[in-house]
Design an enzyme around this catalytic site. Structure first.
Site, PDB file in Angstrom:
ATOM      1  N   GLU A   1     -90.221  44.666  -9.951  1.00  0.00           N
ATOM      2  CA  GLU A   1     -90.919  43.876 -10.991  1.00  0.00           C
ATOM      3  C   GLU A   1     -91.827  44.714 -11.895  1.00  0.00           C
ATOM      4  O   GLU A   1     -92.997  44.396 -12.101  1.00  0.00           O
ATOM      5  CB  GLU A   1     -91.701  42.753 -10.302  1.00  0.00           C
ATOM      6  CG  GLU A   1     -90.805  41.850  -9.475  1.00  0.00           C
ATOM      7  CD  GLU A   1     -91.570  40.883  -8.565  1.00  0.00           C
ATOM      8  OE1 GLU A   1     -92.817  40.900  -8.589  1.00  0.00           O
ATOM      9  OE2 GLU A   1     -90.910  40.126  -7.825  1.00  0.00           O
TER      10      GLU A   1
ATOM     11  N   GLU B   1     -82.251  37.990  -4.749  1.00  0.00           N
ATOM     12  CA  GLU B   1     -83.189  37.072  -4.070  1.00  0.00           C
ATOM     13  C   GLU B   1     -82.885  35.599  -4.405  1.00  0.00           C
ATOM     14  O   GLU B   1     -83.756  34.805  -4.652  1.00  0.00           O
ATOM     15  CB  GLU B   1     -84.645  37.408  -4.455  1.00  0.00           C
ATOM     16  CG  GLU B   1     -85.024  38.854  -4.224  1.00  0.00           C
ATOM     17  CD  GLU B   1     -86.488  39.128  -4.506  1.00  0.00           C
ATOM     18  OE1 GLU B   1     -87.282  38.176  -4.674  1.00  0.00           O
ATOM     19  OE2 GLU B   1     -86.872  40.322  -4.556  1.00  0.00           O
TER      20      GLU B   1
HETATM   21  O1  G3I Z   1     -95.994  38.040   9.517  1.00  0.00           O
HETATM   22  C1  G3I Z   1     -97.184  38.712   9.088  1.00  0.00           C
HETATM   23  C2  G3I Z   1     -98.199  38.690  10.170  1.00  0.00           C
HETATM   24  O2  G3I Z   1     -97.721  39.427  11.305  1.00  0.00           O
HETATM   25  C3  G3I Z   1     -99.459  39.314   9.646  1.00  0.00           C
HETATM   26  O3  G3I Z   1    -100.471  39.273  10.632  1.00  0.00           O
HETATM   27  C4  G3I Z   1     -99.918  38.589   8.395  1.00  0.00           C
HETATM   28  C5  G3I Z   1    -101.151  39.256   7.819  1.00  0.00           C
HETATM   29  O4  G3I Z   1    -101.471  38.563   6.628  1.00  0.00           O
HETATM   30  O5  G3I Z   1     -98.885  38.654   7.389  1.00  0.00           O
HETATM   31  C6  G3I Z   1     -97.679  38.067   7.818  1.00  0.00           C
HETATM   32  O6  G3I Z   1     -96.722  38.374   6.863  1.00  0.00           O
HETATM   33  C7  G3I Z   1     -96.632  37.593   5.711  1.00  0.00           C
HETATM   34  C8  G3I Z   1     -95.163  37.757   5.321  1.00  0.00           C
HETATM   35  O7  G3I Z   1     -94.899  37.138   4.072  1.00  0.00           O
HETATM   36  C9  G3I Z   1     -94.262  37.155   6.397  1.00  0.00           C
HETATM   37  O8  G3I Z   1     -94.443  35.803   6.447  1.00  0.00           O
HETATM   38  C10 G3I Z   1     -97.526  38.199   4.615  1.00  0.00           C
HETATM   39  O9  G3I Z   1     -98.874  37.880   4.884  1.00  0.00           O
HETATM   40  C11 G3I Z   1     -97.148  37.588   3.263  1.00  0.00           C
HETATM   41  O10 G3I Z   1     -97.831  38.281   2.224  1.00  0.00           O
HETATM   42  C12 G3I Z   1     -95.648  37.780   3.028  1.00  0.00           C
HETATM   43  O11 G3I Z   1     -95.285  37.124   1.803  1.00  0.00           O
HETATM   44  C13 G3I Z   1     -94.070  37.639   1.228  1.00  0.00           C
HETATM   45  C14 G3I Z   1     -94.366  38.000  -0.234  1.00  0.00           C
HETATM   46  O12 G3I Z   1     -93.167  38.453  -0.878  1.00  0.00           O
HETATM   47  C15 G3I Z   1     -95.402  39.108  -0.321  1.00  0.00           C
HETATM   48  O13 G3I Z   1     -94.887  40.267   0.341  1.00  0.00           O
HETATM   49  C16 G3I Z   1     -93.001  36.550   1.281  1.00  0.00           C
HETATM   50  O14 G3I Z   1     -92.634  36.302   2.634  1.00  0.00           O
HETATM   51  C17 G3I Z   1     -91.777  36.995   0.498  1.00  0.00           C
HETATM   52  O15 G3I Z   1     -90.843  35.918   0.402  1.00  0.00           O
HETATM   53  C18 G3I Z   1     -92.161  37.421  -0.936  1.00  0.00           C
HETATM   54  O16 G3I Z   1     -91.002  37.955  -1.496  1.00  0.00           O
HETATM   55  C19 G3I Z   1     -91.110  38.377  -2.882  1.00  0.00           C
HETATM   56  C20 G3I Z   1     -90.295  39.651  -3.034  1.00  0.00           C
HETATM   57  O17 G3I Z   1     -90.791  40.654  -2.182  1.00  0.00           O
HETATM   58  C21 G3I Z   1     -90.285  40.100  -4.494  1.00  0.00           C
HETATM   59  N1  G3I Z   1     -89.766  39.034  -5.367  1.00  0.00           N
HETATM   60  C22 G3I Z   1     -90.529  37.773  -5.251  1.00  0.00           C
HETATM   61  C23 G3I Z   1     -90.501  37.288  -3.800  1.00  0.00           C
HETATM   62  C24 G3I Z   1     -91.211  35.968  -3.668  1.00  0.00           C
HETATM   63  O18 G3I Z   1     -92.570  36.114  -3.949  1.00  0.00           O
END
Ligand code: G3I
Length: 373
Positions: A167, A282
């Site tokens: 992005e 995605e």
């Molecule tokens: O599972 C961990 C946990 O172990 C940990 O303690 C906790 C700490 O905050 O985080 C947890 O992980 C979360 C993860 O999702 C899994 O659920 C993260 O907080 C959270 O930030 C993460 O969000 C992801 C987001 O990107 C940011 O990385 C979303 O799942 C994911 O669907 C989203 O994906 C993005 C792509 O990378 C780029 N394109 C857009 C897309 C949607 O936003």
């Protein structure tokens, strides 16, 4: 020859609103969408039959659940970690890496004869808490290169493709080239961070396909992002930057969703003309603003999948498709785009119980009806 969907819409129109009853709409649509030759053939096998790949994003946590893991292995020929390869997950401290999840996921894919996509080496989001008070303009290049070299060399040769930069375009930052000027990497290194990242990635794993991954490319309102990303890709190719593909995120649906087939097809052709491959990286369909009625909502979601994917796959530079999740049981949209009526969202090919939905049949039909590569 009238298309099956048009035929069904006409029936519904002549029969009036009563036709929208769940039973009839299901029978009408499921019949039309399930004319796929062999219902047992999974999405990965349907894609492979045409020289394409299909897979999905997932997490180590959920792939550890036997029922989900079994279904994922059946349907998916490639895995992309939804979170575990981002800086915040990989980098507990400025001088250390936590490769536990990466190693587990690589082992999962090699055990199950599955390809692996790396996501993502350079992004403005999900950076660790220590980043902002540790990385500065004098050490940023070293942090960037060390991260890319260390992470990519961990499993060099086993990775199908890497989203090297994620992005980099954001029209709302008002940069003359559409670049995301608010990105910490842009602020620290200027636009050159993109070329530095790709050149370093090419050194780290010459076998991996190097991808620039971008959102907001799918709809009519995305013309600005499309022209900015084309400009960036042309500039990278002109400077001899080792870049091989554009990842089009394809988060569809949402308020005022507007998809124009011919404009999108023209954009894909412009990308292919630069000499790049294209990956749908995605794919999902947000149903936040759709009616609550599940059979109607599933039909609407399935139609968006079918229209988008049949158009995307008509471009021969498109080499594969990943959905951002496989089942409604685990989708980022549950948190990011929940429904006001609190009904569970239904954006993905499989439902909460891992059963195939109309969306699954739409994707299956898109693979069945595209030309072999
Ligand atoms: O599972 C961990 C946990 O172990 C940990 O303690 C906790 C700490 O905050 O985080 C947890 O992980 C979360 C993860 O999702 C899994 O659920 C993260 O907080 C959270 O930030 C993460 O969000 C992801 C987001 O990107 C940011 O990385 C979303 O799942 C994911 O669907 C989203 O994906 C993005 C792509 O990378 C780029 N394109 C857009 C897309 C949607 O936003």
């Amino acid at each position: 020859m009238i298309s099956r969907r048009l035929f069904i819409e006409n029936i519904i129109k002549t029969l009036g609103i009563s036709a929208f009853s769940a039973g009839l709409i299901d029978r009408l649509i499921v019949n039309s969408l399930t004319y796929a030759q062999n219902n047992d053939l999974s999405l990965k096998n349907r894609a492979a039959a045409k020289g394409l790949f299909y897979g999905a994003a997932s997490f180590k946590r959920v792939l550890s659940y036997p029922d989900f893991s079994k279904t994922f292995i059946e349907e998916c020929g490639i895995l992309v970690p939804e979170w575990e390869l981002k800086w915040r997950a990989l980098r507990p401290t400025p001088t250390s890496y936590d490769f536990n999840a990466f190693d587990w996921l690589i082992n999962f894919t090699s055990k199950n004869n599955m390809k692996f996509r790396g996501h993502t080496l350079v992004w403005h989001d999900d950076l660790p808490a220590w980043f902002s008070n540790t990385v500065n303009s004098s050490n940023a290049k070293k942090y960037l290169q060390d991260h890319i070299l260390t992470v990519m060399k961990r499993h060099a040769g086993k990775i199908h493709s890497w989203d090297v930069v994620n992005e980099p375009i954001a029209m709302w930052d008002k940069h003359p080239d559409g670049l995301r000027a608010s990105s910490p990497w842009y602020k620290l290194l200027g636009p050159e961070y993109i070329e530095i990242a790709f050149r370093t990635a090419s050194e780290a794993d010459p076998n991996a396909m190097l991808v620039l991954n971008q959102n907001h490319l799918e709809q009519d309102k995305d013309d600005g992002t499309r022209s900015s990303v084309l400009k960036l890709l042309k500039r990278l190719k002109f400077t001899g930057t080792p870049i091989h593909a554009l990842g089009i995120e394809s988060h569809l649906g949402g308020k005022d969703y507007s998809f124009n087939k011919s404009k999108f097809k023209a954009f894909l052709s412009n990308v292919a003309d630069i000499g790049l491959k294209i990956i749908i990286t995605e794919l999902d369909v947000m149903d936040q603003y759709m009616p609550k009625d599940i059979s109607l909502r599933d039909k609407m979601v399935a139609n968006i999948y079918e229209e988008y994917l049949s158009t995307a796959l008509s471009e021969s530079a498109v080499i594969g498709v990943l959905t951002w999740g496989l089942s409604d049981r685990y989708t980022w949209l549950s948190k990011f785009a929940p429904r006001e009526d609190k009904a569970q969202v239904r954006p993905l090919p499989l439902d909460q119980n891992l059963q195939r939905k109309l969306a699954w049949y739409s994707i299956a039909n898109a693979f069945d009806n595209t030309r072999a590569r």
